[in-house]
Design an enzyme around this catalytic site. Structure first.
Site, mmCIF file in Angstrom:
data_model
loop_
_atom_site.group_PDB
_atom_site.id
_atom_site.type_symbol
_atom_site.label_atom_id
_atom_site.label_comp_id
_atom_site.label_asym_id
_atom_site.label_seq_id
_atom_site.Cartn_x
_atom_site.Cartn_y
_atom_site.Cartn_z
ATOM 1 N N SER A 17 0.782 -1.142 0.055
ATOM 2 C CA SER A 17 -0.440 -0.171 -0.116
ATOM 3 C C SER A 17 0.786 0.944 0.086
ATOM 4 O O SER A 17 0.514 2.699 -0.823
ATOM 5 C CB SER A 17 -0.718 0.220 1.257
ATOM 6 N N LYS A 66 -10.160 -4.290 11.079
ATOM 7 C CA LYS A 66 -11.439 -3.391 10.473
ATOM 8 C C LYS A 66 -12.821 -3.768 11.015
ATOM 9 O O LYS A 66 -13.497 -3.045 10.908
ATOM 10 C CB LYS A 66 -11.476 -4.703 9.434
ATOM 11 N N ASP A 102 -12.655 -3.101 0.486
ATOM 12 C CA ASP A 102 -12.527 -4.359 -0.732
ATOM 13 C C ASP A 102 -13.351 -5.230 -1.387
ATOM 14 O O ASP A 102 -13.248 -5.970 -2.225
ATOM 15 C CB ASP A 102 -11.896 -6.346 0.593
ATOM 16 N N ARG A 149 -13.305 -24.641 7.218
ATOM 17 C CA ARG A 149 -12.792 -25.737 7.181
ATOM 18 C C ARG A 149 -13.192 -25.471 8.233
ATOM 19 O O ARG A 149 -13.623 -26.101 8.736
ATOM 20 C CB ARG A 149 -10.894 -25.448 7.164
ATOM 21 N N LYS A 153 -17.686 -21.257 11.777
ATOM 22 C CA LYS A 153 -17.451 -19.944 10.920
ATOM 23 C C LYS A 153 -18.445 -19.749 9.841
ATOM 24 O O LYS A 153 -18.476 -18.943 9.526
ATOM 25 C CB LYS A 153 -16.297 -19.553 10.804
HETATM 26 P P1 NAP Z 1 -8.773 -14.303 8.058
HETATM 27 O O1 NAP Z 1 -10.248 -13.184 8.323
HETATM 28 O O2 NAP Z 1 -7.582 -15.132 8.903
HETATM 29 O O3 NAP Z 1 -9.285 -15.916 7.179
HETATM 30 C C1 NAP Z 1 -8.986 -16.559 7.026
HETATM 31 C C2 NAP Z 1 -9.744 -17.975 6.380
HETATM 32 O O4 NAP Z 1 -8.415 -18.494 5.410
HETATM 33 C C3 NAP Z 1 -10.395 -18.318 7.701
HETATM 34 O O5 NAP Z 1 -11.620 -18.902 7.018
HETATM 35 C C4 NAP Z 1 -9.971 -19.976 8.005
HETATM 36 O O6 NAP Z 1 -10.385 -20.860 8.197
HETATM 37 C C5 NAP Z 1 -9.079 -19.949 6.559
HETATM 38 N N1 NAP Z 1 -7.839 -20.689 6.284
HETATM 39 C C6 NAP Z 1 -6.631 -20.322 7.163
HETATM 40 N N2 NAP Z 1 -6.370 -21.378 6.235
HETATM 41 C C7 NAP Z 1 -5.977 -22.446 6.468
HETATM 42 C C8 NAP Z 1 -5.889 -23.503 5.309
HETATM 43 N N3 NAP Z 1 -4.737 -24.139 6.403
HETATM 44 N N4 NAP Z 1 -7.063 -24.280 5.182
HETATM 45 C C9 NAP Z 1 -8.102 -24.279 4.554
HETATM 46 N N5 NAP Z 1 -8.710 -22.949 5.362
HETATM 47 C C10 NAP Z 1 -8.055 -22.121 5.823
HETATM 48 O O7 NAP Z 1 -8.510 -13.395 6.304
HETATM 49 P P2 NAP Z 1 -8.063 -12.452 5.543
HETATM 50 O O8 NAP Z 1 -8.870 -11.263 5.773
HETATM 51 O O9 NAP Z 1 -10.105 -13.204 5.066
HETATM 52 O O10 NAP Z 1 -7.539 -12.586 4.200
HETATM 53 C C11 NAP Z 1 -7.816 -13.963 3.395
HETATM 54 C C12 NAP Z 1 -6.528 -13.949 2.595
HETATM 55 O O11 NAP Z 1 -6.977 -13.301 1.570
HETATM 56 C C13 NAP Z 1 -5.390 -13.484 3.171
HETATM 57 O O12 NAP Z 1 -4.678 -14.456 2.416
HETATM 58 C C14 NAP Z 1 -4.567 -12.023 3.124
HETATM 59 O O13 NAP Z 1 -3.705 -11.880 2.694
HETATM 60 C C15 NAP Z 1 -6.015 -12.292 1.215
HETATM 61 N N6 NAP Z 1 -6.709 -10.853 1.054
HETATM 62 C C16 NAP Z 1 -6.508 -10.180 0.229
HETATM 63 C C17 NAP Z 1 -6.646 -9.376 -0.700
HETATM 64 C C18 NAP Z 1 -6.138 -8.284 -1.784
HETATM 65 O O14 NAP Z 1 -6.619 -7.292 -2.194
HETATM 66 N N7 NAP Z 1 -6.101 -9.242 -2.879
HETATM 67 C C19 NAP Z 1 -7.487 -8.232 0.171
HETATM 68 C C20 NAP Z 1 -7.920 -8.938 1.700
HETATM 69 C C21 NAP Z 1 -7.446 -9.928 1.867
HETATM 70 P P3 NAP Z 1 -10.301 -20.798 9.157
HETATM 71 O O15 NAP Z 1 -12.303 -20.056 10.013
HETATM 72 O O16 NAP Z 1 -10.837 -22.856 9.513
HETATM 73 O O17 NAP Z 1 -10.005 -20.646 10.180
#
Ligand code: NAP
Length: 269
Positions: A17, A66, A102, A149, A153
């Site tokens: 950013s 957030k 987002d 997973r 949730k």
């Molecule tokens: P978050 O709130 O921590 O959620 C992560 C999700 O992924 C949860 O549902 C979690 O499942 C699941 N997960 C984590 N490890 C896993 C595994 N080994 N196997 C299966 N499921 C798994 O994170 P978030 O804010 O949603 O962000 C998620 C991803 O999106 C990150 O990599 C982030 O960098 C990316 N992102 C990208 C952008 C972009 O602009 N491109 C914007 C925002 C986020 P559980 O509930 O079981 O823990």
């Protein structure tokens, strides 16, 4: 006076950013700086006071703040309310406001498709999945399924947004038009070799969208491409959420293709 912007998160780690917004200010001759502000969760209240007193002209908000910034705002957009999360702080006159770009970022590349898929599966049930479902609903995609997973949730998310939910172990039985990965599976580091979808189970002509952007071509996207799917990289989401923030803060448009080139160069170096 130089305007001050920045990003809060914890741990903040590497973020593109500052690169994006600093470039935009420079290109348009705007007298402003954008900094990285690592912020521990217990310091959110103090930071939100500082935003008003310093003042800070605007900020990006990332994990885990957030939701916790919301109680400190004067106003939230309908979109931020629908998602239940804020990734952007901005001023409207003397009112401190929260928006969720987002969603804007997520829908931008989908809007460029020749035709929108009529069904989607969202993999994951975290903050990004909330923005994803809100965005898909804004686009009018009615048939949305969420799978995660941790089943509870996914169920909670499905209830909040009135969408379907399937257990993680049963996700491969689905045949959606859009497969949207919002988990970190495939991200550089320990998870790089992982994928949330089986290579031989991509439906014909599906769209595969990975919000992970480092690496650019995740295993999920590579296998989807081989299977004949249209693929979308998370870089597009990152780019467009940033462009929308920039517009809110400055009223100006950052050059999209120049900004994309900058991010691609930054990622490849
Ligand atoms: P978050 O709130 O921590 O959620 C992560 C999700 O992924 C949860 O549902 C979690 O499942 C699941 N997960 C984590 N490890 C896993 C595994 N080994 N196997 C299966 N499921 C798994 O994170 P978030 O804010 O949603 O962000 C998620 C991803 O999106 C990150 O990599 C982030 O960098 C990316 N992102 C990208 C952008 C972009 O602009 N491109 C914007 C925002 C986020 P559980 O509930 O079981 O823990």
């Amino acid at each position: 006076m130089t305007k001050k912007f920045g990003i809060i998160g914890w741990p903040l780690g590497h973020t593109m950013s500052p690169t994006l917004h600093t470039w935009g200010f420079g290109e348009l001759g705007i007298n402003a700086i954008y900094e990285a502000w690592p912020l521990e969760p217990h310091d959110v209240s103090t930071f939100m006071e500082r935003v008003r007193t310093e003042p800070v002209s605007g900020a990006s908000v990332t994990i885990p703040h957030k939701r916790s910034v919301m109680e400190h705002l004067d106003r939230m957009t309908d979109r931020a309310k629908a998602v239940g999360a804020v990734n952007t702080l901005y001023w409207d006159g003397d009112k401190l406001c929260g928006e969720n770009t987002d969603v804007t970022g997520l829908v931008a590349p989908l809007k460029k498709l020749e035709s929108l898929p009529d069904s989607a599966i969202v993999l994951g049930a975290g903050g990004a999945a909330r923005a994803a479902i809100a965005g898909l609903q804004e686009l009018g995609i009615d048939e949305i399924t969420v799978s995660n997973r941790t089943l509870e949730k996914a169920e909670a998310l499905a209830t909040d947004f009135s969408v379907r939910c399937v257990a993680w172990d049963n996700r491969m039985d689905e045949s959606p038009g859009l497969i949207l990965n919002t988990t970190p599976l495939g991200m550089s580091g320990d998870m790089e070799d992982l994928t949330p979808w089986d290579a031989d189970r991509f439906p014909t002509k599906a769209v595969a969208y990975d919000i992970v952007y480092n690496p650019l071509k995740t295993r999920f996207l590579r296998e989807a491409k081989t299977a004949g799917c249209v693929t979308i990289s998370g870089l597009e989401m990152f780019l467009h959420q940033g462009l929308a923030q920039f517009k809110l803060w400055t009223g100006r448009d950052m050059d999209e293709s120049g900004a994309r080139k900058l991010l691609l160069t930054t990622l490849s170096s």
